[in-house]
Design an enzyme around this catalytic site. Structure first.
Site, PDB file in Angstrom:
ATOM      1  N   LYS A  85       0.800  -1.227   0.000  1.00 41.98           N
ATOM      2  CA  LYS A  85       0.000   0.000   0.000  1.00 41.98           C
ATOM      3  C   LYS A  85       0.836   1.283   0.000  1.00 41.98           C
ATOM      4  O   LYS A  85       0.419   2.303  -0.523  1.00 41.98           O
ATOM      5  CB  LYS A  85      -0.963   0.007   1.187  1.00 41.98           C
ATOM      6  N   GLU A 107      -9.395   7.083   3.466  1.00 44.62           N
ATOM      7  CA  GLU A 107     -10.302   6.173   4.141  1.00 44.62           C
ATOM      8  C   GLU A 107      -9.499   4.940   4.536  1.00 44.62           C
ATOM      9  O   GLU A 107      -8.500   4.627   3.887  1.00 44.62           O
ATOM     10  CB  GLU A 107     -11.441   5.754   3.206  1.00 44.62           C
ATOM     11  N   SER A 377       1.528  -9.836  -0.893  1.00 48.40           N
ATOM     12  CA  SER A 377       1.190  -8.413  -0.791  1.00 48.40           C
ATOM     13  C   SER A 377       1.551  -7.788   0.550  1.00 48.40           C
ATOM     14  O   SER A 377       1.766  -6.584   0.631  1.00 48.40           O
ATOM     15  CB  SER A 377      -0.303  -8.220  -1.066  1.00 48.40           C
TER      16      SER A 377
HETATM   17  C1  LIG Z   1      -5.190  -3.899   1.593  1.00 48.67           C
HETATM   18  C2  LIG Z   1      -4.483  -5.159   1.322  1.00 48.67           C
HETATM   19  C3  LIG Z   1      -4.866  -6.032   0.276  1.00 48.67           C
HETATM   20  C4  LIG Z   1      -6.065  -5.802  -0.592  1.00 48.67           C
HETATM   21  O1  LIG Z   1      -6.052  -4.640  -1.358  1.00 48.67           O
HETATM   22  P1  LIG Z   1      -5.796  -4.657  -2.921  1.00 48.67           P
HETATM   23  O2  LIG Z   1      -6.133  -3.278  -3.340  1.00 48.67           O
HETATM   24  O3  LIG Z   1      -6.693  -5.691  -3.522  1.00 48.67           O
HETATM   25  O4  LIG Z   1      -4.371  -4.993  -3.131  1.00 48.67           O
HETATM   26  C5  LIG Z   1      -4.104  -7.159   0.046  1.00 48.67           C
HETATM   27  N1  LIG Z   1      -3.033  -7.457   0.816  1.00 48.67           N
HETATM   28  C6  LIG Z   1      -2.639  -6.662   1.831  1.00 48.67           C
HETATM   29  C7  LIG Z   1      -1.449  -7.051   2.629  1.00 48.67           C
HETATM   30  C8  LIG Z   1      -3.347  -5.490   2.115  1.00 48.67           C
HETATM   31  O5  LIG Z   1      -2.951  -4.710   3.140  1.00 48.67           O
END
Ligand SMILES: *Cc1c(COP(=O)(O)O)cnc(C)c1O
Length: 396
Positions: A85, A107, A377
């Site tokens: 993010k 948000e 992610s």
């Molecule tokens: C917020 C988040 C997501 C989901 O958001 P996307 O916009 O779909 O990437 C996925 N993995 C993590 C670690 C997150 O913090």
């Protein structure tokens, strides 16, 4: 001008009059600065020295070996603040500064985007206000404290279900009245044009790095690129590196929750009456979980980051064109994959990312001997309490 922001028949800009001015100003500024070498140079320097990019691509030899394939993990968990993010927050805060804004708003649901934006705002000297549903503030007290430590003001939202969707509404309301000084840092590849394209561009570094890294390490492009899909930002970032390589299969994994009946999941692409249908939410036309009257449905996932009723419009188009495929795994499968990655690879994944791992574990037989890039992610430290509670509930 990049036009209407359509991806096939999806996307667009379905905004009230009060937001059209801010959105047009943002679109013009983004078009201007994305082509400007000094903006790109400053962004690259921040990504390198503050965020820690490029993130590594780690070969997961044990898990890959036991699944019978060659598995590479793109380590967004190692980016500053522990997830992808921050790429978007740093990009948008830098843009805000170039636009002459002194204040950013955001948000947040679980708090991850709020923490990333508070972090980028602190670094770049911007005032930061984060809107968060009252229910979420209670569930994520530690992230609320973290944002305050970073100098952000966290405002409780008491309307509606007092969760993420209501926080988005409140942030949009603030922006309509404060645009002279304020930029709205939207947290995923969602919302009205230009957000879906802009957020994708700020995350495309994930895909371009992964593409170069897998070619260097495996000697070729992958057969499969795989990511979890909440709003869709980490997935579209990864996919961006491979969209023009038709031989690379693209799979996004959604939250299957506790079952595909209405209200128990966030699988917008699931077939059948529990799945999504085209509709408009938060300014974009996309796949949306809704009832027969078009009312937005409740969603559920063990992972807060995947728990949202709509999805980025480019994913809706990639699904319709067949370029990408969207699947889901259940809470239980994601929790099992969390354990497996921890024990076999020494990595605690975010529960969001564990959904992608779980799908690969389930479908591995179809990928024998293949090269797979999976976007990890985020890191799982934030989720250890949820995992502990889930274990206790299941008697484990
Ligand atoms: C917020 C988040 C997501 C989901 O958001 P996307 O916009 O779909 O990437 C996925 N993995 C993590 C670690 C997150 O913090």
């Amino acid at each position: 001008m990049s036009g209407t922001g359509r991806f096939g028949r999806f996307g667009g800009r379905y905004a009230p009059e009060t937001l059209m001015g801010p959105l047009l100003e943002l679109e013009a500024a983004y078009e201007l600065f994305k082509a400007e070498p000094s903006f790109q140079a400053e962004l690259s320097a921040l990504l390198k020295d503050f965020v820690g990019r490029p993130t590594p691509l780690t070969k997961a030899a044990k898990l890959g070996g036991s699944l019978g394939l060659e598995l590479y993990l793109k380590r967004e968990d190692l980016a500053h603040t522990g997830a992808h993010k921050i790429n978007n927050s740093v990009g948008q805060c830098l843009l805000a500064k170039r636009m002459g804004k002194t204040r950013v708003i955001a948000e947040t649901g679980a708090g991850q985007h709020g923490v990333a934006t508070a972090t980028a705002a602190a670094k770049l000297g911007l005032t930061c206000v984060v809107y968060m549903g009252a229910v979420d503030m209670e569930r994520q007290a530690l992230n609320v404290f973290r944002m305050r430590l970073l100098g952000a003001e966290v405002r409780s939202v008491d309307s509606g279900s007092r969760t993420l969707k209501d926080a988005v509404n409140e942030a949009m309301r603030d922006w309509a009245g404060s645009v002279k000084t304020t930029h709205y840092v939207l947290g995923s590849a969602l919302g009205p044009h230009p957000f879906p394209s802009m957020v994708r561009d700020f995350h495309a570094c994930i895909g371009w790095e992964a593409r170069a890294q897998v070619r260097a390490q495996a000697g070729r492009l992958p057969d499969l690129a795989l990511a979890c899909v909440g709003g869709g930002s980490n997935a579209i970032g990864l996919f961006s590196g491979f969209l023009s390589d038709p031989a690379v299969e693209l799979v996004g994994v959604e939250a299957g929750g506790t079952g595909l009946e209405p209200g128990r999941h966030a699988a917008r692409f699931a077939a059948g009456p529990g799945g999504g249908a085209p509709g408009i939410l938060h300014g974009t036309f996309t796949m949306l979980l809704q009832d027969a009257h078009g009312q937005v449905r409740e969603t559920h996932s063990v992972s807060a980051g995947l728990d949202y009723p709509a999805v980025g419009p480019q994913h809706a188009d990639l699904a319709e064109s067949g370029r990408a495929r969207y699947e889901s795994v259940s809470d239980v499968e994601a929790l099992d994959a969390f354990d497996r990655l921890a024990r076999e690879e020494g990595i605690l994944p975010a529960l969001e990312s564990a959904h992608a791992v779980a799908w690969l574990c389930r479908e591995a037989a179809a990928y024998k001997g293949k090269v797979v890039v999976l976007n990890l992610s985020g890191r799982g430290d934030k989720d250890v309490d949820s995992v502990r509670r889930a274990r206790e509930a299941s008697g484990g």
